[in-house]
Design a protein around this motif. Structure first.
Motif, PDB file in Angstrom:
ATOM      1  N   UNK A  86      11.805   1.483  11.126  1.00 39.33           N
ATOM      2  CA  UNK A  86      11.106   2.640  10.278  1.00 39.33           C
ATOM      3  C   UNK A  86      11.604   2.369   8.993  1.00 39.33           C
ATOM      4  N   UNK A  87      12.749   1.827   8.450  1.00 37.34           N
ATOM      5  CA  UNK A  87      12.688   1.566   6.859  1.00 37.34           C
ATOM      6  C   UNK A  87      13.135   0.398   6.446  1.00 37.34           C
ATOM      7  N   UNK A  88      13.122  -0.011   5.129  1.00 39.01           N
ATOM      8  CA  UNK A  88      13.170  -1.112   4.735  1.00 39.01           C
ATOM      9  C   UNK A  88      14.063  -1.290   3.326  1.00 39.01           C
ATOM     10  N   UNK A  89      14.836  -2.036   3.179  1.00 34.01           N
ATOM     11  CA  UNK A  89      15.529  -2.096   1.785  1.00 34.01           C
ATOM     12  C   UNK A  89      14.329  -2.869   0.909  1.00 34.01           C
ATOM     13  N   UNK A  90      13.651  -2.365  -0.003  1.00 30.81           N
ATOM     14  CA  UNK A  90      12.932  -2.944  -0.894  1.00 30.81           C
ATOM     15  C   UNK A  90      13.215  -3.725  -2.166  1.00 30.81           C
ATOM     16  N   UNK A  91      14.429  -3.985  -2.269  1.00 28.27           N
ATOM     17  CA  UNK A  91      14.910  -4.601  -3.373  1.00 28.27           C
ATOM     18  C   UNK A  91      14.987  -6.187  -3.016  1.00 28.27           C
ATOM     19  N   UNK A  92      14.998  -6.285  -1.455  1.00 28.39           N
ATOM     20  CA  UNK A  92      15.148  -7.650  -1.119  1.00 28.39           C
ATOM     21  C   UNK A  92      14.088  -8.212   0.107  1.00 28.39           C
ATOM     22  N   UNK A  93      13.438  -7.227   0.669  1.00 26.65           N
ATOM     23  CA  UNK A  93      12.631  -7.427   1.612  1.00 26.65           C
ATOM     24  C   UNK A  93      11.576  -8.060   1.269  1.00 26.65           C
ATOM     25  N   UNK A  94      10.764  -9.006   2.085  1.00 27.55           N
ATOM     26  CA  UNK A  94       9.571  -9.186   1.907  1.00 27.55           C
ATOM     27  C   UNK A  94       8.457  -8.703   2.954  1.00 27.55           C
ATOM     28  N   UNK A  95       7.278  -9.559   3.195  1.00 31.43           N
ATOM     29  CA  UNK A  95       6.452  -9.042   4.377  1.00 31.43           C
ATOM     30  C   UNK A  95       5.993 -10.142   4.847  1.00 31.43           C
ATOM     31  N   UNK A  96       5.940 -10.239   6.419  1.00 33.94           N
ATOM     32  CA  UNK A  96       5.261 -11.215   6.969  1.00 33.94           C
ATOM     33  C   UNK A  96       3.817 -10.861   6.945  1.00 33.94           C
ATOM     34  N   UNK A  97       3.710  -9.675   7.010  1.00 36.44           N
ATOM     35  CA  UNK A  97       1.869  -9.395   6.865  1.00 36.44           C
ATOM     36  C   UNK A  97       1.251  -9.176   5.493  1.00 36.44           C
ATOM     37  N   UNK A  98       0.059  -9.528   5.614  1.00 39.99           N
ATOM     38  CA  UNK A  98      -0.564  -9.364   4.142  1.00 39.99           C
ATOM     39  C   UNK A  98      -0.385  -8.202   3.336  1.00 39.99           C
ATOM     40  N   UNK A  99      -0.335  -7.114   4.128  1.00 35.71           N
ATOM     41  CA  UNK A  99      -0.021  -5.810   3.384  1.00 35.71           C
ATOM     42  C   UNK A  99       1.074  -5.154   4.090  1.00 35.71           C
ATOM     43  N   UNK A 100       1.839  -4.474   3.465  1.00 38.20           N
ATOM     44  CA  UNK A 100       2.811  -3.441   3.992  1.00 38.20           C
ATOM     45  C   UNK A 100       2.515  -2.038   3.344  1.00 38.20           C
ATOM     46  N   UNK A 101       2.512  -1.290   4.104  1.00 40.13           N
ATOM     47  CA  UNK A 101       2.276   0.324   3.936  1.00 40.13           C
ATOM     48  C   UNK A 101       3.668   1.004   3.705  1.00 40.13           C
TER      49      UNK A 101
ATOM     50  N   UNK B 158       0.686  -1.236  -0.107  1.00 39.58           N
ATOM     51  CA  UNK B 158      -0.096  -0.046   0.011  1.00 39.58           C
ATOM     52  C   UNK B 158       1.037   1.218   0.161  1.00 39.58           C
ATOM     53  N   UNK B 159       0.762   2.220  -0.896  1.00 39.86           N
ATOM     54  CA  UNK B 159       1.344   3.448  -1.197  1.00 39.86           C
ATOM     55  C   UNK B 159       0.715   4.491  -0.429  1.00 39.86           C
ATOM     56  N   UNK B 160       1.287   4.926   0.708  1.00 41.15           N
ATOM     57  CA  UNK B 160       0.455   5.903   1.146  1.00 41.15           C
ATOM     58  C   UNK B 160      -0.012   6.980   0.527  1.00 41.15           C
ATOM     59  N   UNK B 161       1.345   7.732   0.091  1.00 39.49           N
ATOM     60  CA  UNK B 161       0.857   8.776  -0.510  1.00 39.49           C
ATOM     61  C   UNK B 161       0.638   8.968  -1.728  1.00 39.49           C
ATOM     62  N   UNK B 162       0.894   7.684  -2.630  1.00 43.41           N
ATOM     63  CA  UNK B 162       0.449   7.543  -4.047  1.00 43.41           C
ATOM     64  C   UNK B 162      -1.099   7.035  -4.091  1.00 43.41           C
ATOM     65  N   UNK B 163      -1.223   6.579  -2.981  1.00 43.22           N
ATOM     66  CA  UNK B 163      -2.871   6.059  -2.955  1.00 43.22           C
ATOM     67  C   UNK B 163      -2.976   4.694  -3.846  1.00 43.22           C
TER      68      UNK B 163
END
Ligand code: FES
Length: 85
Positions: free
Chosen positions: A67-82, A5-10
């Motif tokens: 507070x920060x995440x490296x989006x090239x390699x991270x995944x998500x434990x939760x069904x959604x990640x904002x 979920x992209x907070x600013x871009x909706x």
């Protein structure tokens, strides 16, 4: 599979098992720079707001990962990640 979920871009973007968050963001036209794509350089580091990231980088401290995440390699434990994008 989880959903970004992209907070600013909706925007809401699904991330499948074989693709990275960075790939999905770039395909959707979201401005994001990547370099190493291995969690080392920190170029792709993005602020996250909600959810539970599955951190897989080797460049962020535990405090930074809160507070920060490296989006090239991270995944998500939760069904959604904002993300703050
Ligand atoms: Fe290097 Fe993500 S592109 S840490």
């Amino acid at each position: 599979t989880f959903e970004l979920i992209l907070q600013r871009s909706q925007m809401r973007l699904p991330v499948g098992p074989g693709e990275s968050m960075a790939d999905v963001l770039q395909l959707a036209g979201v401005p994001l720079e990547t370099l190493c794509e291995q969690g080392v350089c920190g170029t792709c580091v993005t602020r996250w707001l909600d959810g539970e990231p599955d951190h897989r980088d080797s460049c962020l401290s535990a405090a930074e990962q809160a507070t920060h995440v490296a989006v090239c390699c991270a995944r998500s434990h939760s069904a959604t990640l904002t993300l703050d994008l």
